[in-house]
Scaffold this motif. Structure first.
Motif, PDB file in Angstrom:
ATOM      1  N   LEU A   1    -110.584-106.047  71.069  1.00 23.30           N
ATOM      2  CA  LEU A   1    -111.747-105.429  70.450  1.00 23.30           C
ATOM      3  C   LEU A   1    -111.282-104.241  69.604  1.00 23.30           C
ATOM      4  O   LEU A   1    -111.009-103.153  70.124  1.00 23.30           O
ATOM      5  CB  LEU A   1    -112.741-104.952  71.517  1.00 23.30           C
ATOM      6  N   PRO A   2    -111.152-104.425  68.281  1.00 21.79           N
ATOM      7  CA  PRO A   2    -110.625-103.348  67.434  1.00 21.79           C
ATOM      8  C   PRO A   2    -111.519-102.116  67.365  1.00 21.79           C
ATOM      9  O   PRO A   2    -111.041-101.024  67.099  1.00 21.79           O
ATOM     10  CB  PRO A   2    -110.483-104.012  66.054  1.00 21.79           C
ATOM     11  N   ALA A   3    -112.834-102.274  67.591  1.00 26.46           N
ATOM     12  CA  ALA A   3    -113.739-101.125  67.497  1.00 26.46           C
ATOM     13  C   ALA A   3    -113.409-100.063  68.534  1.00 26.46           C
ATOM     14  O   ALA A   3    -113.603 -98.859  68.295  1.00 26.46           O
ATOM     15  CB  ALA A   3    -115.187-101.578  67.653  1.00 26.46           C
ATOM     16  N   ILE A   4    -112.905-100.493  69.695  1.00 25.93           N
ATOM     17  CA  ILE A   4    -112.537 -99.530  70.751  1.00 25.93           C
ATOM     18  C   ILE A   4    -111.047 -99.620  71.086  1.00 25.93           C
ATOM     19  O   ILE A   4    -110.590 -98.977  72.037  1.00 25.93           O
ATOM     20  CB  ILE A   4    -113.384 -99.757  72.029  1.00 25.93           C
ATOM     21  N   ASP A   5    -110.303-100.408  70.278  1.00 26.09           N
ATOM     22  CA  ASP A   5    -108.860-100.560  70.455  1.00 26.09           C
ATOM     23  C   ASP A   5    -108.510-100.931  71.901  1.00 26.09           C
ATOM     24  O   ASP A   5    -107.750-100.243  72.588  1.00 26.09           O
ATOM     25  CB  ASP A   5    -108.136 -99.262  70.058  1.00 26.09           C
ATOM     26  N   LEU A   6    -109.063-102.048  72.350  1.00 27.89           N
ATOM     27  CA  LEU A   6    -108.874-102.468  73.741  1.00 27.89           C
ATOM     28  C   LEU A   6    -108.625-103.971  73.790  1.00 27.89           C
ATOM     29  O   LEU A   6    -109.351-104.750  73.164  1.00 27.89           O
ATOM     30  CB  LEU A   6    -110.110-102.121  74.574  1.00 27.89           C
ATOM     31  N   LYS A   7    -107.600-104.361  74.551  1.00 27.92           N
ATOM     32  CA  LYS A   7    -107.346-105.780  74.805  1.00 27.92           C
ATOM     33  C   LYS A   7    -107.761-106.089  76.235  1.00 27.92           C
ATOM     34  O   LYS A   7    -107.352-105.414  77.185  1.00 27.92           O
ATOM     35  CB  LYS A   7    -105.868-106.112  74.599  1.00 27.92           C
ATOM     36  N   ILE A   8    -108.607-107.105  76.357  1.00 23.11           N
ATOM     37  CA  ILE A   8    -109.181-107.443  77.661  1.00 23.11           C
ATOM     38  C   ILE A   8    -108.162-108.227  78.482  1.00 23.11           C
ATOM     39  O   ILE A   8    -107.634-109.245  78.029  1.00 23.11           O
ATOM     40  CB  ILE A   8    -110.479-108.259  77.499  1.00 23.11           C
ATOM     41  N   ARG A   9    -107.894-107.737  79.663  1.00 25.32           N
ATOM     42  CA  ARG A   9    -106.997-108.426  80.608  1.00 25.32           C
ATOM     43  C   ARG A   9    -107.646-108.462  81.990  1.00 25.32           C
ATOM     44  O   ARG A   9    -108.385-107.540  82.349  1.00 25.32           O
ATOM     45  CB  ARG A   9    -105.658-107.699  80.706  1.00 25.32           C
ATOM     46  N   PRO A  10    -107.391-109.524  82.772  1.00 27.97           N
ATOM     47  CA  PRO A  10    -107.894-109.542  84.151  1.00 27.97           C
ATOM     48  C   PRO A  10    -107.330-108.348  84.925  1.00 27.97           C
ATOM     49  O   PRO A  10    -106.139-108.050  84.849  1.00 27.97           O
ATOM     50  CB  PRO A  10    -107.373-110.868  84.715  1.00 27.97           C
ATOM     51  N   THR A  11    -108.183-107.641  85.638  1.00 27.60           N
ATOM     52  CA  THR A  11    -107.749-106.449  86.367  1.00 27.60           C
ATOM     53  C   THR A  11    -108.668-106.229  87.555  1.00 27.60           C
ATOM     54  O   THR A  11    -109.659-106.937  87.732  1.00 27.60           O
ATOM     55  CB  THR A  11    -107.764-105.218  85.436  1.00 27.60           C
ATOM     56  N   LYS A  12    -108.318-105.225  88.370  1.00 26.85           N
ATOM     57  CA  LYS A  12    -109.160-104.847  89.504  1.00 26.85           C
ATOM     58  C   LYS A  12    -109.796-103.500  89.233  1.00 26.85           C
ATOM     59  O   LYS A  12    -109.130-102.559  88.809  1.00 26.85           O
ATOM     60  CB  LYS A  12    -108.347-104.791  90.795  1.00 26.85           C
ATOM     61  N   LEU A  13    -111.116-103.416  89.453  1.00 28.97           N
ATOM     62  CA  LEU A  13    -111.854-102.169  89.307  1.00 28.97           C
ATOM     63  C   LEU A  13    -112.443-101.799  90.666  1.00 28.97           C
ATOM     64  O   LEU A  13    -113.318-102.504  91.190  1.00 28.97           O
ATOM     65  CB  LEU A  13    -112.961-102.305  88.267  1.00 28.97           C
TER      66      LEU A  13
END
Length: 811
Positions: free
Chosen positions: A99-111
């Motif tokens: 997502l270039p608008a927030i400079d974030l690449k989505i990866r599976p993670t734990k929250l």
């Protein structure tokens, strides 16, 4: 102007990629500043449905959602949005999506200990809004899960940001760009079909009073009743957002949409508010210039004091809008508006520009009026807006009033000669051959541009060309048509060989002298500065008629004031003063005329030696008058100029006892001296600051004389010199320059050099006099001089000094 490629494709059949289209527009003279691929904002984002939402076991503000994205199993996604709930359709960024608008690449993670396999997105995270309170929820049901989200959000588009030149007002609209692309590519146009409307005259319902028909050639006021204000449909909002315009409501959005589509600014007034503001139901819309001490509040919430050059729209003679610039807050359309007065008008470009500058207010509307909008399609744009308002906001147009004083543009024609065209443009590439542009190419290109061509009787290669009304402002002469032919034929097809009779380029004499001066000033350590020609108005300055700012509303009369202010600013920033020079133009009123004069000025001060202060125990050593004068003399020596110094006290900015006028060839060159102590104290400057200002024209005349343009080599003498000292008492009023001049004149060819090595005033020196001692050097290039040859010359010098200046010889 931001161009939506998807919108453009609705107006014209083009199969080019956005990159190819951008290149074509740039080569045709419509410079592309940026290519924004909105498809990348949501690449990998799909439509999903939240099938279950449960609270997060380890965080109160988080929830755990099961999201169906059309795969075999739902995605487990941790979401922090407060509006997340079951059975809603949402945009979902799947793993590995960027997502270039927030400079974030989505990866599976734990929250907080729970696995998250994606992200449910808000419009801010997709680059559609600056801020969002929660995730975006689609209003439509039965969407295909897992399908691309971009078509639903208008992110399947590419935006081309173009910067048209000032003469291309037509390129500030989608229709204008579509016509340009059609001419460039030969593609078919599909402009919006606008039905003509026949409305009752507004006499008695809406009256018009245009005081200056040149400032407002045409005004159409349409009364529409029964509208319902609501948000615009998504397609309209997305088109406005793609162009950088914020959606407001359906009526205002329609006026902005027409601005983008046809390049015609419109304004919608709330009719009921107009009547209340005018204190009468009998409404007269007027167009006039502002009166003294008038004011009103514009849409941006600012109360503006109006000036005489402001053209106004009035309701019963009370200001309600800045014509062609911005409407008023008290009559704007709001959520309770039911009845409208729709304004469609033409305003003079010069009048609009002056009005906009007078208020330091530039808008999308004024930018188009300043360049000149299409006069022939005013009714088309108005009817298109009325139709869209009826479609999107309901309502019924009940009356229309028109004031029209437009000139007939259809009778304007230009004669174009093929021979002149080829003479100007030269040869072109035709495959592997070289030739000239043919008549059929000219006819094709100009026809594609919307021009009508007719051959002049009896001449096979001369046309009478009628230009389309939307290009009337920039196609006025034969050379304009030649430029259009060159532009659309393709600049890359012209030969890069210069004509045979082309002369090599060269610098003008004036510019060469300026370079020579710059080199000389830089050689002694001065830095060149370039300052604004516009200054604050004073007693002597020439005030300009249409300033951008009040602080810069006059033309400077000298360079020295600006250099003194620059010295003060540089010192206030903790620097060691400023050693600088400037070559620039000044302006002075001479009766009814304005004289322009080029000057050369400089300023120096502070410690002459910036490094090595340890030799003086760290103490600063202010520059002396003679050190500053030495810098100036070294410049004159480098230029080969002999400048005389005479006592002067005419400039009030300079110390009356430490100022000299400069003379070159019997003409006053300028002045040099130390800044006046009072001025230095007012500005808090260093102890000793020196300045000079000289006439560039006198320097130009001196430096372009034959002796300096063609210097002659003078061989060095290989024979020894004879030196004699000469000391005497001289009146204080006699300058050193006068004495040296007479000595050199009397000494003739044998006297090689005169140097003052001592001056004394005080004990044993008669009142009103000073003791001066000179070293005189005698030399010739062909022999060693003897005392018998030198003594007669030396005695002659002594006699001249005694007879002319009444000096008292001491030796």
């Amino acid at each position: 102007m931001k161009i939506s490629v998807n919108w453009l494709r609705e107006l014209i059949d083009i199969a080019m990629t956005p990159e190819e289209l951008a290149e074509t527009l740039t080569m045709a003279g419509l410079e592309v500043e940026e290519l924004e691929d909105r498809r990348q904002l949501a690449n990998g984002v799909v439509i999903g449905k939240i099938v279950d939402r449960q609270p997060h076991p380890n965080a109160d503000k988080l929830s755990v959602c099961q999201v169906d994205v059309g795969q075999s199993t739902p995605l487990n996604i941790v979401c922090g949005a407060p509006n997340a709930q079951a059975d809603i359709y949402v945009p979902v960024a799947t793993p590995n999506t960027y997502l270039p608008a927030i400079d974030l690449k989505i990866r599976p993670t734990k929250l907080r200990g729970v696995r998250s396999e994606g992200m449910i997105c808000s419009l801010a995270e997709l680059g559609l809004e600056k801020e969002s309170e929660g995730i975006h929820i689609f209003s439509d049901d039965n969407l295909k899960l897992g399908s691309d989200v971009r078509p639903l959000l208008g992110l399947d588009d590419v935006i081309i940001d173009i910067s048209p030149t000032a003469n291309r007002a037509d390129a500030l609209s989608m229709v204008g760009v579509a016509r340009e692309v059609a001419a460039l590519t030969g593609a078919s146009l599909h402009l919006p079909q606008v039905a003509s409307m026949s409305l009752e005259s507004g006499d008695g319902i809406l009256n018009l009073k245009v005081e200056d028909k040149q400032a407002c050639p045409a005004y159409i006021g349409t009364v529409i009743e029964g509208v319902k204000i609501a948000p615009s449909p998504k397609w309209l909002q997305r088109r406005l957002q793609a162009a950088g315009v914020r959606p407001i409501n359906n009526v205002v959005d329609v006026t902005n949409y027409i601005l983008l589509e046809w390049g015609q600014p419109l304004h919608a007034f709330d009719r009921d508010r107009l009547q209340a503001f005018a204190s009468s139901k009998d409404l007269t819309i007027g167009v006039r210039y502002a009166k003294e001490k008038e004011s009103f509040k514009t849409l941006d919430g600012q109360t503006r004091s109006l000036k005489a050059q402001n053209l106004l729209i009035t309701a019963n003679d009370r200001p309600v809008a800045l014509a062609g610039v911005m409407g008023g807050e008290e009559t704007e359309v709001y959520e309770g508006t039911q009845n409208l007065v729709l304004e469609a008008a033409l305003f003079d470009p010069v009048v609009t520009r002056r009005s906009s500058r007078a208020q330091s207010l530039r808008t999308e509307s004024s930018a188009r009026y300043e360049r000149g909008v299409n006069q022939a399609e005013l009714e088309t744009a108005c009817n298109r807006a009325i139709a869209l308002i009826i479609e999107l906001a309901g309502g019924k147009p009940i009356a229309q009033t028109t004031a029209d004083a437009r000139a007939n543009l259809s009778n304007q024609f230009i004669e174009l000669r093929l021979a002149r065209l080829n003479q100007v443009l030269g040869n072109v590439k035709k495959g592997n051959a070289i030739g000239q542009i043919e008549a059929k190419d000219v006819e094709r290109i100009l026809t594609d541009l919307g021009c009508k061509l007719e051959l002049v009787a009896g001449k096979s290669d001369v046309w009478t060309v009628i230009v389309p009304p939307y290009r009337y402002r920039d196609l006025e002469r034969e050379i304009d048509l030649i430029e259009e032919v060159a532009r659309l034929y393709g600049y890359d097809r012209f030969l890069d060989k210069l004509p045979d009779k082309t002369e090599p380029g060269k610098l003008s004499t004036e510019y060469r002298v300026q370079r020579q001066l710059r080199e000389a000033f830089r050689a002694v350590g001065l830095t060149e500065v370039v300052q604004y020609s516009l200054v604050k108005p004073g007693k002597e300055e020439v005030v300009i008629a249409n300033p951008l700012f009040v602080e810069y509303s006059a033309l400077r009369t000298n360079l020295l004031d600006g250099l003194i202010n620059a010295f003060e600013y540089n010192q206030s920033q903790g620097n060691r003063g400023l050693d600088a020079f400037e070559i620039g133009r000044t302006f002075r009123r001479a009766g009814e005329n304005i004289e322009e004069t080029d000057l050369v000025a400089g300023i120096v001060g502070g410690d002459l030696i910036s490094e090595g202060r340890w030799t003086r125990s760290g103490k600063a050593s202010p520059m002396t008058w003679y050190e500053a004068k030495g810098l100036l003399e070294s410049i004159f020596d480098r230029l080969g100029l002999s400048v005389e110094y005479q006592s002067d006290n005419k400039d009030s900015r300079l110390h009356p006892g430490r100022t000299a006028s400069l003379w070159l060839g019997g003409k006053r060159l300028g002045s040099f001296g130390q800044l006046h102590p009072q001025l230095r104290q007012e500005k808090g400057l260093l102890d000793a600051v020196y300045a000079f200002e000289m006439s560039f024209s006198i320097l130009l005349d001196a430096l372009t004389c034959e002796a300096l343009l063609t210097p002659h080599f003078r061989p060095y003498s290989t024979y020894p010199a004879l030196e004699r000292d000469l000391a005497f008492f001289a009146p204080v009023k006699v300058s050193v320059a006068e004495l040296i001049k007479e000595m050199k004149k009397a000494g003739g060819d044998l006297l090689d050099k005169v140097e003052l090595f001592d001056e004394y005033r005080g004990e044993n020196v008669p009142d009103g006099q000073r003791s001066l001692a000179y070293s005189l050097t005698y030399r010739t290039g062909d022999r060693t001089l003897t005392d018998e040859e030198v003594e007669p010359v030396h005695n002659k010098i002594r006699e001249v000094l005694v007879n002319k200046f009444k000096v008292t010889l001491r030796s």
